[in-house]
Write a protein that holds these residues in place. Structure first.
Motif: not given
Length: 112
Positions: A12-20
């Motif tokens: 979850l903590k990596d989700a925003d960065r991975y989506v980008a």
């Protein structure tokens, strides 16, 4: 029209960065491939993990092969995917789209 679906799971903590990251790599490559009709990134947060799915639409199997290679069922990955992904499926799913409101006539119902 053919729909191509890929999915993976990240923290979850990596989700925003991975989506980008997917937007900068996969979506950019989808859009630059002739025959790509559109792409979506879908996200589903589940506790401490997030499911990420890409849903793309293609004119033909030839267009998918131009993006994915000779075997379009094999998932395509990028250099930093392993740093994010908790699961790395080997294969993508493909579905003929016999009806769509996107506005593209759908007449590609078989693998060629």
């Amino acid at each position: 029209m053919i729909a191509r679906i890929w999915h993976g799971t990240v923290r979850l903590k990596d989700a925003d960065r991975y989506v980008a990251y997917v937007g900068e790599t996969g979506v950019r490559d989808y859009q630059s491939t002739p025959g790509n009709l559109g792409a979506y990134i879908l996200r589903n947060d589940l506790g401490d993990r997030t499911e990420i799915m890409t849903l793309t639409f293609w004119e033909s199997w030839e267009a998918i092969r131009a993006f994915a290679g000779d075997d379009p069922a094999i998932a395509r990955y990028y250099s930093e995917d392993d740093a994010f992904l908790l699961e790395r499926p080997e294969r993508d799913e493909h579905y003929a789209v016999p009806f769509s409101t996107i506005g593209w006539p759908s007449n590609t119902n078989s693998r060629d």
